[in-house]
Design a protein around this motif. Structure first.
Motif, short mmCIF file in Angstrom:
data_model
loop_
_atom_site.label_atom_id
_atom_site.label_comp_id
_atom_site.label_asym_id
_atom_site.label_seq_id
_atom_site.Cartn_x
_atom_site.Cartn_y
_atom_site.Cartn_z
N UNK A 83 0.84 -1.20 0.00
CA UNK A 83 0.00 0.00 0.00
C UNK A 83 0.87 1.25 0.00
N UNK A 84 0.42 2.29 -0.70
CA UNK A 84 1.19 3.54 -0.67
C UNK A 84 1.24 4.11 0.74
N UNK A 85 2.19 4.94 1.06
CA UNK A 85 3.10 5.56 0.11
C UNK A 85 4.34 4.70 -0.13
N UNK A 86 4.66 4.50 -1.37
CA UNK A 86 5.85 3.74 -1.74
C UNK A 86 7.10 4.59 -1.61
N UNK A 87 7.01 5.84 -1.95
CA UNK A 87 8.20 6.68 -2.02
C UNK A 87 8.40 7.59 -0.84
N UNK A 88 7.91 7.22 0.33
CA UNK A 88 8.04 8.08 1.50
C UNK A 88 9.50 8.44 1.73
N UNK A 89 9.75 9.72 1.89
CA UNK A 89 11.10 10.21 2.14
C UNK A 89 11.85 10.62 0.89
N UNK A 90 11.28 10.41 -0.27
CA UNK A 90 11.91 10.81 -1.52
C UNK A 90 11.09 11.91 -2.18
N UNK A 91 11.75 12.99 -2.57
CA UNK A 91 11.11 14.05 -3.33
C UNK A 91 11.61 13.95 -4.76
N UNK A 92 10.71 13.88 -5.71
CA UNK A 92 11.10 13.89 -7.12
C UNK A 92 10.84 15.31 -7.60
N UNK A 93 11.93 16.05 -7.78
CA UNK A 93 11.83 17.48 -8.08
C UNK A 93 11.87 17.74 -9.57
N UNK A 94 10.97 18.61 -10.00
CA UNK A 94 10.89 19.04 -11.39
C UNK A 94 11.15 20.54 -11.42
N UNK A 95 12.38 20.90 -11.72
CA UNK A 95 12.76 22.31 -11.74
C UNK A 95 12.22 22.99 -12.99
N UNK A 96 11.96 24.29 -12.85
CA UNK A 96 11.38 25.09 -13.93
C UNK A 96 10.06 24.50 -14.41
N UNK A 97 9.28 24.02 -13.47
CA UNK A 97 7.95 23.48 -13.72
C UNK A 97 6.99 24.29 -12.85
N UNK A 98 6.01 24.92 -13.45
CA UNK A 98 5.10 25.84 -12.76
C UNK A 98 4.30 25.13 -11.66
N UNK A 99 4.56 25.44 -10.39
CA UNK A 99 3.84 24.76 -9.31
C UNK A 99 2.35 25.10 -9.26
N UNK A 100 1.99 26.33 -9.63
CA UNK A 100 0.56 26.69 -9.64
C UNK A 100 -0.20 25.85 -10.66
N UNK A 101 0.36 25.75 -11.86
CA UNK A 101 -0.29 24.99 -12.93
C UNK A 101 -0.36 23.51 -12.56
N UNK A 102 0.73 22.97 -12.04
CA UNK A 102 0.75 21.55 -11.66
C UNK A 102 -0.26 21.27 -10.55
#
Length: 142
Positions: free
Chosen positions: A79-98
């Motif tokens: 069961x999720x969360x599978x990735x607890x403790x990991x942040x997958x960062x997307x730089x230059x990606x609009x956080x408001x739009x996402x």
């Protein structure tokens, strides 16, 4: 590089720098989420695998079954969360739009877009498997 026709051997040999292989319960659902929320592009999309691109960055999605002989599979929770403790960062990606797109795409906005002390405006978005995706841009960028 043509991700649609490249052989597995050629693709593997071409990889440089950091790479991410993310184990997900449903490759097509996750690929669709990443396309809808972050504008990524899926290549070689199947039930078991996808190459995902975001600008010049490349990562891979794998179904659990593709890791049957891999020692990592035994550590993945059912069961999720599978990735607890990991942040997958997307730089230059609009956080408001996402963040706006996330809930409609089946995600959860864990933290709405906010300016951070390190000079980035970012949001925290969870996909169905519980991985934390962090779109960000410099605070001064409009």
């Amino acid at each position: 590089m043509d991700y649609e026709t490249i052989s597995a051997e050629e693709f593997g040999a071409s990889l440089r720098g950091f790479g991410f292989n993310i184990l997900v319960t449903n490759v097509k659902r996750t690929a669709r989420f990443l396309e809808d929320v972050f504008g990524m592009t899926a290549h070689r999309l199947s039930e078991d695998f996808a190459i995902m691109t975001h600008g010049k960055n490349v990562m891979q999605l794998h179904s659990d079954g593709t890791y049957a002989a891999n020692p990592l599979l035994g550590l993945i929770p059912e069961n999720p969360p599978r990735g607890a403790g990991v942040e997958i960062r997307l730089y230059n990606c609009d956080p408001e739009e996402a963040a706006r797109r996330a809930e409609a795409a089946g995600g959860t906005v864990l933290q709405t877009p906010a300016d951070k002390p390190h000079g980035l405006r970012e949001a925290y978005i969870l996909c169905a498997d519980g991985y934390a995706w962090v779109p960000s841009r410099p605070e001064t960028q409009e």
